[in-house]
Design an enzyme around this catalytic site. Structure first.
Site, short mmCIF file in Angstrom:
data_model
loop_
_atom_site.label_atom_id
_atom_site.label_comp_id
_atom_site.label_asym_id
_atom_site.label_seq_id
_atom_site.Cartn_x
_atom_site.Cartn_y
_atom_site.Cartn_z
N GLU A 221 25.85 -25.33 6.19
CA GLU A 221 26.64 -25.47 7.42
C GLU A 221 27.76 -26.41 7.09
O GLU A 221 27.52 -27.57 6.77
CB GLU A 221 25.80 -26.12 8.50
CG GLU A 221 25.09 -25.14 9.35
CD GLU A 221 24.67 -25.85 10.61
OE1 GLU A 221 23.48 -25.87 10.88
OE2 GLU A 221 25.56 -26.41 11.27
N CYS A 258 29.53 -31.40 14.33
CA CYS A 258 30.04 -30.13 13.80
C CYS A 258 30.43 -29.19 14.93
O CYS A 258 31.16 -28.24 14.73
CB CYS A 258 28.99 -29.48 12.92
SG CYS A 258 27.39 -29.38 13.72
P1 NAP Z 1 29.60 -34.26 2.17
O1 NAP Z 1 30.56 -35.19 1.55
O2 NAP Z 1 29.77 -32.82 1.87
O3 NAP Z 1 28.15 -34.74 1.69
C1 NAP Z 1 26.99 -34.02 2.03
C2 NAP Z 1 25.98 -34.15 0.89
O4 NAP Z 1 26.37 -33.32 -0.20
C3 NAP Z 1 25.83 -35.55 0.33
O5 NAP Z 1 24.47 -35.75 0.02
C4 NAP Z 1 26.66 -35.50 -0.94
O6 NAP Z 1 26.16 -36.35 -1.93
C5 NAP Z 1 26.48 -34.08 -1.40
N1 NAP Z 1 27.63 -33.58 -2.14
C6 NAP Z 1 28.85 -33.31 -1.62
N2 NAP Z 1 29.65 -32.80 -2.59
C7 NAP Z 1 28.91 -32.75 -3.73
C8 NAP Z 1 29.18 -32.31 -5.05
N3 NAP Z 1 30.37 -31.80 -5.39
N4 NAP Z 1 28.20 -32.40 -5.96
C9 NAP Z 1 27.00 -32.91 -5.62
N5 NAP Z 1 26.69 -33.34 -4.38
C10 NAP Z 1 27.63 -33.25 -3.44
O7 NAP Z 1 29.61 -34.35 3.74
P2 NAP Z 1 29.56 -35.64 4.68
O8 NAP Z 1 30.66 -36.56 4.24
O9 NAP Z 1 28.21 -36.14 4.75
O10 NAP Z 1 29.87 -35.01 6.11
C11 NAP Z 1 31.14 -34.91 6.70
C12 NAP Z 1 31.57 -33.47 6.83
O11 NAP Z 1 30.47 -32.60 7.00
C13 NAP Z 1 32.47 -33.17 8.00
O12 NAP Z 1 33.56 -32.42 7.54
C14 NAP Z 1 31.65 -32.33 8.95
O13 NAP Z 1 32.32 -31.38 9.66
C15 NAP Z 1 30.66 -31.69 8.08
N6 NAP Z 1 29.42 -31.55 8.85
C16 NAP Z 1 29.07 -30.29 9.26
C17 NAP Z 1 27.93 -30.13 10.01
C18 NAP Z 1 27.51 -28.75 10.46
O14 NAP Z 1 26.47 -28.63 11.10
N7 NAP Z 1 28.26 -27.71 10.17
C19 NAP Z 1 27.13 -31.22 10.32
C20 NAP Z 1 27.51 -32.48 9.85
C21 NAP Z 1 28.66 -32.62 9.11
P3 NAP Z 1 26.86 -37.75 -2.31
O15 NAP Z 1 27.46 -38.28 -1.08
O16 NAP Z 1 25.75 -38.54 -2.87
O17 NAP Z 1 27.90 -37.36 -3.26
#
Ligand code: NAP
Length: 475
Positions: A221, A258
């Site tokens: 998501e 989200c």
């Molecule tokens: P994120 O930066 O994508 O991080 C989510 C998880 O994925 C973290 O555990 C992160 O680990 C890991 N991760 C991200 N990129 C990675 C990569 N290239 N390689 C390995 N691991 C990776 O998201 P966030 O900062 O927590 O959330 C903010 C965003 O998420 C917003 O844009 C929001 O819209 C979206 N969101 C969507 C929903 C939905 O239901 N659709 C819900 C909540 C949030 P590390 O941090 O340890 O690197």
């Protein structure tokens, strides 16, 4: 992978978890829900320190998370999620039909990437974990770095609770850090991934899951702008209540949802003027918020700066130094259509873009420029003919809301929390609601199988809802 290798433990737990009765799995889920509630005070305090979210909101989230776990216990006990289907042998058919029995079985160990913005409801014991455990799959959670102490404490309490409930050891494990997250997706024993987070991160991990020698399903998501359309009749009839609802929805908990309504089409003319005045009045009362992480605040400020917005384009609420003020960006349809990639791009935080349209006929083109979303919202009056609009929206989002707001996702059998890319990486599935369990199940058909070798739900004396020779049989 470091530490005691949670994936190896999950691999060992896969067979006993899959063969555990549905009643036992329901007991594990109920026990986890009770554990959360018993430790509510301690857990909410840690979460509040780590996320800056209000204690009252976090307290409500614990209640929601416990409810989700118990909901999946009822889903498991009901048994219809197994889609048990029996076709008895029939030699008179061409070609002849053998005795065929189909059921969904647990897919195997699942990796779950926790979200930043729901430290309980989409984290260690969140929806992905609850639905995977309900399906009979061990889970290894990749903790979100935004709430590490909370994640460790919930994982520790969960392990203890599951041990007391005599669940297989290794049923729920956890890893931390980017490297272990990548290793989790690559690990050959992991059979599916649940992810909630950014479009960039989700895409990178989706590609990684697909590039494995044996690719696995990746249920991500990601980003969602959640468009809203207000008709002229609705703006004339209910300017104040629409303004109140919109501001409350997009500023709720700092807009870090989200499902935040991030793009709103309102009419031009008197109706639009009244609505804008009401929005401005309501914005002055809206709360500001310290965002979840410093990176999110920077990303929020950078996004607004990239818009090259004029002072007249922006209505800004009040905030102290460390908090982020809510913002409404107002533009006309021409500006929107000149840069839809910017104005329809999700910005995590308390901002929404209000676009004024002169003619209803311009809406289809504008909505065509908006990517897939989790939700779309329509504010309308009985006199409005919106059939074509609804058809267009249903093709582009997972849930359409009428005269309401998209934040707040009910836990229900009929819920669909999904949508076309980039809302998710798998638009046929949901991460909330009963059918979220379907992501972690895979079908097997048994042909002329001796009854003693069939799963209990496929034997003749099973008491779950089934389709037998084409007819639905509900005991
Ligand atoms: P994120 O930066 O994508 O991080 C989510 C998880 O994925 C973290 O555990 C992160 O680990 C890991 N991760 C991200 N990129 C990675 C990569 N290239 N390689 C390995 N691991 C990776 O998201 P966030 O900062 O927590 O959330 C903010 C965003 O998420 C917003 O844009 C929001 O819209 C979206 N969101 C969507 C929903 C939905 O239901 N659709 C819900 C909540 C949030 P590390 O941090 O340890 O690197």
């Amino acid at each position: 992978m470091t530490r005691q290798d949670p994936v190896a433990a999950a691999t060992d737990a896969a067979a006993p978890a899959a063969s555990a009765s549905r009643a036992r799995r329901a007991d594990w889920l109920d026990a986890l829900a009770t554990m959360l509630e018993r430790n509510r005070e301690e857990l909410v305090a840690i979460a509040a320190e780590e996320t800056h979210l209000a204690a009252a909101r976090l307290d409500g989230e614990v209640t929601r998370t416990a409810a989700q776990l118990r909901f999946f216990a009822t889903v498991v006990l009901d048994g219809s999620y197994l889609e048990a289907t029996i076709d008895t042998a029939d030699d008179t058919l061409t070609p002849p039909r053998p005795d065929l029995r189909r059921i969904l079985r647990p897919i195997g160990p699942v990796g779950v990437f926790a979200a930043s913005n729901f430290p309980f409801a989409f984290s260690v014991l969140g929806n992905d974990t609850a639905s995977a455990l309900a399906a009979g799959c061990p889970v290894v959670v990749k903790a979100h770095p935004g709430h590490p102490r909370l994640s460790r404490r919930v994982a520790e309490l969960s392990r203890r609770t599951l041990a007391e409930a005599e669940a297989p050891e290794g049923l729920l494990g956890m890893v931390e850090g980017v490297e272990d997250g990548v290793a989790l997706v690559r690990h050959p024993a992991i059979r599916a991934i649940g992810f909630t987070g950014s479009t960039t991160g989700g895409r990178a991990l989706f590609d990684l899951a697909s590039s494995r020698p044996a690719p696995i399903p990746f249920y991500g998501e990601l980003g969602s702008i959640n468009p809203v359309v207000v008709t002229e009749a609705a703006a004339l009839a209910r300017a104040e209540s629409i303004a109140t609802g919109l501001v409350d929805s997009f500023t709720r908990d700092g807009g870090q949802y989200c499902t935040k309504p991030g793009l709103v089409f309102i009419p031009d003319g008197d109706a639009g003027d009244r609505l804008l005045t009401a929005l401005s009045d309501r914005l002055a009362l809206a709360p500001s918020q310290t965002l979840l992480t410093e990176q999110m605040r920077t990303a929020f400020d950078d996004h607004l700066a990239a818009g090259e917005l004029e002072e007249d384009d922006v209505l800004r609420g009040y905030a102290t130094e460390e908090q982020t003020a809510p913002v409404i960006v107002t533009i006309d349809m021409e500006r929107f259509l000149s840069r839809p990639d910017y104005f329809a791009d999700e910005c995590f935080g308390p901002v929404t873009v209000v676009v004024r349209y002169r003619r209803r006929q311009d809406l289809p083109q504008a909505l065509e420029a908006v990517e897939g979303s989790l939700t779309a919202t329509l504010h309308l009056e009985p006199s409005d003919d919106v059939t074509a609009l609804v058809d267009q929206l249903t093709a582009r989002v997972g849930r359409v809301i009428f005269n309401g707001w998209p934040t707040g996702v009910a836990i229900a059998w009929s819920q669909h929390h999904g949508g076309p890319w980039p809302a998710t990486t798998a638009s046929v599935h949901t991460s909330v609601g009963a059918t979220a369990i379907r992501r972690f199940l895979t079908p097997t058909a048994y042909q002329d199988c001796p009854p003693r070798l069939l799963p209990p739900e496929l034997t003749d004396d099973s008491d779950i809802p089934r389709r037998i020779d084409g007819a639905l049989v509900v005991p």
